[in-house]
Design a protein around this motif. Sequence first.
Motif, PDB file in Angstrom:
ATOM      1  N   SER A   1       4.618   2.025 -10.482  1.00 11.46           N
ATOM      2  CA  SER A   1       5.236   3.353 -10.495  1.00 11.46           C
ATOM      3  C   SER A   1       4.727   4.199  -9.331  1.00 11.46           C
ATOM      4  O   SER A   1       5.470   4.998  -8.763  1.00 11.46           O
ATOM      5  N   GLU A   2       3.471   3.970  -8.948  1.00  9.33           N
ATOM      6  CA  GLU A   2       2.922   4.712  -7.803  1.00  9.33           C
ATOM      7  C   GLU A   2       3.626   4.301  -6.504  1.00  9.33           C
ATOM      8  O   GLU A   2       3.939   5.143  -5.663  1.00  9.33           O
ATOM      9  N   LEU A   3       3.905   3.007  -6.363  1.00 10.16           N
ATOM     10  CA  LEU A   3       4.592   2.547  -5.141  1.00 10.16           C
ATOM     11  C   LEU A   3       6.031   3.059  -5.112  1.00 10.16           C
ATOM     12  O   LEU A   3       6.543   3.458  -4.059  1.00 10.16           O
TER      13      LEU A   3
ATOM     14  N   VAL B   1      12.911  -0.770   1.489  1.00  5.81           N
ATOM     15  CA  VAL B   1      11.448  -0.803   1.380  1.00  5.81           C
ATOM     16  C   VAL B   1      11.088  -1.578   0.119  1.00  5.81           C
ATOM     17  O   VAL B   1      11.345  -1.119  -1.002  1.00  5.81           O
ATOM     18  N   LEU B   2      10.523  -2.775   0.319  1.00  7.69           N
ATOM     19  CA  LEU B   2      10.117  -3.618  -0.809  1.00  7.69           C
ATOM     20  C   LEU B   2       8.639  -3.392  -1.077  1.00  7.69           C
ATOM     21  O   LEU B   2       7.809  -3.596  -0.185  1.00  7.69           O
ATOM     22  N   GLY B   3       8.304  -2.998  -2.286  1.00  2.00           N
ATOM     23  CA  GLY B   3       6.902  -2.836  -2.656  1.00  2.00           C
ATOM     24  C   GLY B   3       6.414  -4.088  -3.376  1.00  2.00           C
ATOM     25  O   GLY B   3       7.148  -4.671  -4.176  1.00  2.00           O
ATOM     26  N   VAL B   4       5.189  -4.500  -3.088  1.00  2.00           N
ATOM     27  CA  VAL B   4       4.568  -5.616  -3.796  1.00  2.00           C
ATOM     28  C   VAL B   4       3.330  -5.056  -4.484  1.00  2.00           C
ATOM     29  O   VAL B   4       2.446  -4.504  -3.825  1.00  2.00           O
TER      30      VAL B   4
ATOM     31  N   ASP C   1      11.934   1.005  -2.733  1.00  2.00           N
ATOM     32  CA  ASP C   1      13.238   0.905  -3.396  1.00  2.00           C
ATOM     33  C   ASP C   1      13.159   0.005  -4.616  1.00  2.00           C
ATOM     34  O   ASP C   1      13.956   0.117  -5.545  1.00  2.00           O
ATOM     35  N   ILE C   2      12.235  -0.948  -4.586  1.00  2.00           N
ATOM     36  CA  ILE C   2      12.024  -1.875  -5.704  1.00  2.00           C
ATOM     37  C   ILE C   2      10.585  -2.361  -5.577  1.00  2.00           C
ATOM     38  O   ILE C   2      10.047  -2.429  -4.460  1.00  2.00           O
TER      39      ILE C   2
ATOM     40  N   ALA D   1       0.841  -1.213   0.000  1.00  2.00           N
ATOM     41  CA  ALA D   1       0.000   0.000   0.000  1.00  2.00           C
ATOM     42  C   ALA D   1       0.872   1.258   0.000  1.00  2.00           C
ATOM     43  O   ALA D   1       1.953   1.278   0.587  1.00  2.00           O
ATOM     44  N   HIS D   2       0.354   2.306  -0.638  1.00  2.00           N
ATOM     45  CA  HIS D   2       1.084   3.591  -0.631  1.00  2.00           C
ATOM     46  C   HIS D   2       1.388   4.029   0.782  1.00  2.00           C
ATOM     47  O   HIS D   2       2.482   4.474   1.083  1.00  2.00           O
ATOM     48  N   SER D   3       0.362   3.940   1.641  1.00  5.06           N
ATOM     49  CA  SER D   3       0.527   4.443   3.010  1.00  5.06           C
ATOM     50  C   SER D   3       1.650   3.691   3.723  1.00  5.06           C
ATOM     51  O   SER D   3       2.434   4.284   4.454  1.00  5.06           O
ATOM     52  N   GLY D   4       1.758   2.387   3.469  1.00  4.57           N
ATOM     53  CA  GLY D   4       2.773   1.580   4.138  1.00  4.57           C
ATOM     54  C   GLY D   4       4.166   1.828   3.585  1.00  4.57           C
ATOM     55  O   GLY D   4       5.152   1.890   4.327  1.00  4.57           O
TER      56      GLY D   4
END
Length: 265
Positions: free
Chosen positions: A233-235, A223-226, A241-242, A208-211
């Motif tokens: 691109s939003e995350l 910070v790993l985005g899923v 970071d990725i 989530a964006h907030s997280g």
Amino acid sequence: MTSAPIPVLSTIDARVRLLSLNAVLFDLDGVLTPTADVHMSAWARLFSPYLASRGIDEPYTDADYFAYIDGKPRYDGVRSFLASRSITLPEGTPEDAPELETVCGLGNRKNSAFTETLQSEGVAPYPGSLRFLDAVADAGLLVAVVSSSRNAEPVLRAAGIRDRFDVVVDGLVAAEKGLAGKPSPATYAYGAELLGLTPQQCVVVEDAHSGVQAGRDGKFGLVLGVNRGAGASELLGSGADIVVDDLDELLPLSSSSTPTPGQPS
Ligand SMILES: O=P(O)(O)OC[C@H]1O[C@@H](O)[C@H](O)[C@@H](O)[C@@H]1O
């Protein structure tokens, strides 16, 4: 959104950095279990009829979920979405009945829908997240769950993974300790503290964006985005970071090209 290129870590660099750290703090809904979808549909079951009952034409959509609700504590999500439609309601209290037209009443109405689905359908963890969790534990890193949800304990138990985590910071712990919810880094910082670590020593894994924002603002080591729908691109724009579509894209963690913690590289 910024038009400047966002620096993104390669998969190999992300592995190397992860293995140089000491713990992984996992968000739950949408990261370990597909319950972000259950939350998303429960919010729609609340807000679609609610907006109609107030005669508001602009319908509730999934985009509203990602923009205003995703990852935030229950009542923050209600308040934030209502503000997007210029609606202000009395706050009420967490004990409010679901029929009450208060921020807490509406949040609890959504929770009835969430609980109903969780009980009738159950939940299984994402297989790729389980593989990643196993690999992280095998590599000697500590693991914790940091979720905004007051339902984190029943979700972890229903998914059969509660015993994998010594530390679980959820919405109930946050309320008890007076910690601000995501996007504030406070709950993640508390998770790190319970493990005896600094934020810089920990990885945050978020959908989530907030997280992701919490991870960035708390200066966590990685910070790993899923991407489960919020958009890669939003995350990245929010501070990941990725971004991967599934956590097993980061496997194997221990290859000859990546040092393991405690071993010279
Ligand atoms: O109502 P609960 O279970 O306390 O959860 C609130 C929030 O919990 C988060 O974990 C979800 O990502 C959100 O989307 C959800 O709205």
